[in-house]
Every structure is written in C-alpha cells, then in structure tokens.
Scaffold this motif. Structure first.
Motif, PDB file in Angstrom:
ATOM      1  N   SER A  46      29.255  48.243  41.440  1.00 35.04           N
ATOM      2  CA  SER A  46      29.173  48.927  40.153  1.00 35.04           C
ATOM      3  C   SER A  46      29.717  48.094  38.998  1.00 35.04           C
ATOM      4  CB  SER A  46      29.953  50.248  40.236  1.00 35.04           C
ATOM      5  OG  SER A  46      30.244  50.764  38.965  1.00 35.04           O
ATOM      6  N   PRO A  47      28.985  47.973  37.887  1.00 37.97           N
ATOM      7  CA  PRO A  47      29.516  47.279  36.713  1.00 37.97           C
ATOM      8  C   PRO A  47      30.818  47.901  36.197  1.00 37.97           C
ATOM      9  CG  PRO A  47      27.153  47.579  36.485  1.00 37.97           C
ATOM     10  CD  PRO A  47      27.574  48.366  37.694  1.00 37.97           C
ATOM     11  N   LYS A  48      30.894  49.225  36.187  1.00 40.29           N
ATOM     12  CA  LYS A  48      32.106  49.882  35.687  1.00 40.29           C
ATOM     13  C   LYS A  48      33.302  49.588  36.578  1.00 40.29           C
ATOM     14  CE  LYS A  48      29.924  53.722  33.196  1.00 40.29           C
ATOM     15  NZ  LYS A  48      29.780  55.196  33.104  1.00 40.29           N
ATOM     16  N   ARG A  49      33.073  49.576  37.882  1.00 39.93           N
ATOM     17  CA  ARG A  49      34.174  49.289  38.800  1.00 39.93           C
ATOM     18  C   ARG A  49      34.665  47.853  38.628  1.00 39.93           C
ATOM     19  NH1 ARG A  49      31.869  51.915  44.422  1.00 39.93           N
ATOM     20  NH2 ARG A  49      31.948  54.098  43.794  1.00 39.93           N
ATOM     21  N   MET A  50      33.735  46.925  38.440  1.00 39.90           N
ATOM     22  CA  MET A  50      34.158  45.531  38.295  1.00 39.90           C
ATOM     23  C   MET A  50      34.863  45.306  36.966  1.00 39.90           C
ATOM     24  SD  MET A  50      33.499  44.764  41.220  1.00 39.90           S
ATOM     25  CE  MET A  50      34.284  43.157  41.116  1.00 39.90           C
ATOM     26  N   ARG A  51      34.470  46.020  35.944  1.00 37.75           N
ATOM     27  CA  ARG A  51      35.193  45.952  34.662  1.00 37.75           C
ATOM     28  C   ARG A  51      36.612  46.472  34.843  1.00 37.75           C
ATOM     29  NH1 ARG A  51      35.290  49.877  30.174  1.00 37.75           N
ATOM     30  NH2 ARG A  51      35.996  48.813  28.294  1.00 37.75           N
ATOM     31  N   ALA A  52      36.737  47.608  35.549  1.00 39.81           N
ATOM     32  CA  ALA A  52      38.067  48.171  35.788  1.00 39.81           C
ATOM     33  C   ALA A  52      38.896  47.235  36.666  1.00 39.81           C
ATOM     34  CB  ALA A  52      37.937  49.546  36.447  1.00 39.81           C
ATOM     35  N   PHE A  53      38.256  46.594  37.641  1.00 42.84           N
ATOM     36  CA  PHE A  53      38.989  45.666  38.504  1.00 42.84           C
ATOM     37  C   PHE A  53      39.464  44.450  37.713  1.00 42.84           C
ATOM     38  CE2 PHE A  53      39.206  42.100  41.502  1.00 42.84           C
ATOM     39  CZ  PHE A  53      40.133  42.611  42.402  1.00 42.84           C
ATOM     40  N   ALA A  54      38.630  43.944  36.822  1.00 37.88           N
ATOM     41  CA  ALA A  54      39.032  42.811  35.983  1.00 37.88           C
ATOM     42  C   ALA A  54      40.207  43.192  35.088  1.00 37.88           C
ATOM     43  CB  ALA A  54      37.851  42.336  35.144  1.00 37.88           C
ATOM     44  N   PHE A  56      42.461  45.429  35.786  1.00 41.69           N
ATOM     45  CA  PHE A  56      43.608  45.483  36.708  1.00 41.69           C
ATOM     46  C   PHE A  56      44.140  44.081  36.985  1.00 41.69           C
ATOM     47  CE2 PHE A  56      44.947  45.025  41.158  1.00 41.69           C
ATOM     48  CZ  PHE A  56      46.069  45.831  41.165  1.00 41.69           C
ATOM     49  N   MET A  57      43.236  43.129  37.247  1.00 39.89           N
ATOM     50  CA  MET A  57      43.666  41.765  37.549  1.00 39.89           C
ATOM     51  C   MET A  57      44.347  41.122  36.339  1.00 39.89           C
ATOM     52  SD  MET A  57      43.208  41.098  40.676  1.00 39.89           S
ATOM     53  CE  MET A  57      43.845  39.448  40.421  1.00 39.89           C
ATOM     54  N   ARG A  58      43.838  41.385  35.144  1.00 32.99           N
ATOM     55  CA  ARG A  58      44.480  40.822  33.947  1.00 32.99           C
ATOM     56  C   ARG A  58      45.888  41.364  33.778  1.00 32.99           C
ATOM     57  NH1 ARG A  58      39.112  40.576  31.733  1.00 32.99           N
ATOM     58  NH2 ARG A  58      39.169  42.743  31.113  1.00 32.99           N
ATOM     59  N   ARG A  59      46.067  42.648  34.068  1.00 34.61           N
ATOM     60  CA  ARG A  59      47.418  43.217  33.988  1.00 34.61           C
ATOM     61  C   ARG A  59      48.328  42.593  35.052  1.00 34.61           C
ATOM     62  NH1 ARG A  59      44.424  48.063  33.347  1.00 34.61           N
ATOM     63  NH2 ARG A  59      44.853  48.630  35.526  1.00 34.61           N
ATOM     64  N   GLU A  60      47.817  42.459  36.268  1.00 34.01           N
ATOM     65  CA  GLU A  60      48.605  41.898  37.355  1.00 34.01           C
ATOM     66  C   GLU A  60      49.013  40.452  37.068  1.00 34.01           C
ATOM     67  OE1 GLU A  60      49.635  43.339  40.556  1.00 34.01           O
ATOM     68  OE2 GLU A  60      49.387  45.009  39.151  1.00 34.01           O
ATOM     69  N   LEU A  61      48.126  39.706  36.397  1.00 34.17           N
ATOM     70  CA  LEU A  61      48.386  38.300  36.100  1.00 34.17           C
ATOM     71  C   LEU A  61      49.084  38.100  34.758  1.00 34.17           C
ATOM     72  CD1 LEU A  61      44.970  36.819  37.322  1.00 34.17           C
ATOM     73  CD2 LEU A  61      47.171  36.709  38.500  1.00 34.17           C
ATOM     74  N   GLY A  62      49.358  39.204  34.056  1.00 33.12           N
ATOM     75  CA  GLY A  62      50.042  39.110  32.769  1.00 33.12           C
ATOM     76  C   GLY A  62      49.198  38.481  31.680  1.00 33.12           C
TER      77      GLY A  62
END
Length: 258
Positions: A46-54, A56-62
């Motif tokens: 899903s495009p929406k899921r991958m946007r949400a995952f990205a 999440f990853m940006r937050r995790e990586l600061g």
C-alpha cells in the motif's frame, strides 16, 4: 563488490534507461546522487502504508521534526509511491506478482544505475496465517508456490522458466533475533506460500466464484501446513526470485492480522 546486478545485455546498448512506472530515468535524473547512499529498501503493498512507514523511520533515525513529511519521489506516476528516510528507501509494490514484478525490475535497475552497494531489501505486509497465533509475524525462509514447491515459474516468449525462491537465511535469523526485543509480536520462521489470486487461489469461500467445498479447503490447508507453510500471500515467489538473481540480500516478513 556488493553492487546490484542486472542480467540484461541490451541495457548497455540503450541511450537512456527510462524507469516508466517510477517516473525516473538515467538522463532526466542523477540517480547516483539521488540514491547512491541507499543501504536498505523496504517494500510493501500500500502507498499509504509505505508513507507511514517512511515517517516512522524518519522519526526513529532522528531525521524529521513533528509534522514533517518527505516527498513522493514517484510523484509523477500513479503506479507506485516512493519515500526516503535517510539510507532507507520505502516503496509500494501494489498487489500480486505482476505488480511487484514490474516494480522490482525498475527498482533493481535504479539501484544498479545509482551504484548502490550491499543493499538489503525487506518486504513487509499482511498475510493470511496458517496454524499460528493471530498477530504473529512470519519471517520467510523459503517462498513456495501453490504446490508447496520452492520455485517461481515465469513464461518467457512461450517458454516456462523456473527460478529458485530461496531467501537469505542469515538475514532471516538476524530478523528473528531482533524480534526478541518486541514481545508483543510473536515471530517465527517458516515457508510462505504465494498464490496468484486472493479468493479461490487461497481457498476462500466468499468470492464471486467458489469451485470447492469447505472440506476440500481444510484438507488442502492441512497439507500446506504439513509442508511447512505458515502464511499465505501473493508476492513472495517473484520477490525471492528477482532478489536472488540480482544479488540482493532479501527477506520477506508477513504479519497475520489479529
């Protein structure tokens, strides 16, 4: 050398390689500058899921503050969506083998043209669990077809080409080890069965067509379980075959919704 491989001699004869469905090209974009530092690729339907995952990853990586969002790199196309999170590339692949196959061909060429090295690719998504607890995550050791065989059959110019679907077992064990820090998500390693259809192909009784009895369905699913199958989805054989052929360290993780 760790480079992503392409096995197509015709590419060297092309003046430009256009990645049609990603809205990218070797002449229109500086792919090494845009993507040369990518080390991880996460793909999902899903495009929406991958946007949400990205996000999440940006937050995790600061890498992002509150409310910040990165652009869709494939914004000129309505087929797939792609987002960056530092060295992590997140891209949607749609549903089913044809859709993920198109995306993977162009993604692999993108990583090759960008001169990326030592890339790890992980498919994440939902799947139908088989004999496992709801909410579990299955890490695929081998993707199998509907006959429980570790193969991906591709018809090429009328010929049936059979390709291996073994995934990186070292990466599977590494992901399993990481899961021990997440007690809320029961995780196991098992075979993943890939089908060409969501309804009859997966034994569902609620499609527009159903040519089998509930008893025949249960007998088939028991045979699948006995063959080591722990979840069912529609992309893993193509994913495993293309990653293996092109030198990508790949793994597939499917969650069984609660």
């Amino acid at each position: 050398s760790g480079l992503v491989l392409v096995k197509n001699p015709h590419l060297d004869l092309m003046e430009e390689d256009v990645l049609y469905h990603l809205d990218l090209g070797t002449k229109t974009h500086n792919l090494p500058e845009m993507f040369g530092d990518i080390k991880f690729v996460c793909v999902g339907g899903s495009p929406k899921r991958m946007r949400a995952f990205a996000q999440f990853m940006r937050r995790e990586l600061g890498l992002a503050g509150p409310g910040e969002d990165g652009p869709d790199t494939c914004g000129g196309s309505d087929r797939y969506a792609m987002y960056r999170a530092g060295p992590v590339l997140c891209i949607s692949h749609g549903m089913g083998i044809p859709s993920i196959s198109i995306m993977l061909h162009e993604l692999i060429k993108l990583l090759h043209h960008a001169k990326c090295r030592d890339v790890t690719i992980i498919r994440i998504g939902t799947s139908g669990g088989l004999g496992i607890e709801a909410g579990s995550v299955v890490i695929t050791d081998t993707a199998v077809d509907s006959s429980f065989q570790p193969r991906f059959e591709q018809v090429v110019l009328g010929d049936v080409v059979v390709r291996s679907t073994e995934l990186d077992k070292g990466l599977a064990e590494e992901l399993l080890a990481c899961s021990r820090d997440l007690p809320d998500f029961p995780t196991l390693i098992g075979h993943t069965m890939c089908t060409y259809d969501f309804y009859e192909g997966q034994g569902r009784l609620d499609g527009a067509l159903c040519s089998f009895s509930s008893e025949k369905k249960l007998e088939y699913l028991r045979r699948a379980y006995d063959a080591g199958v722990r979840n069912i989805e529609m992309e893993s054989t193509a994913f495993a075959a293309l990653c293996g052929l092109c030198g990508l360290k790949g793994e597939s993780c499917g969650s069984h919704p609660s």
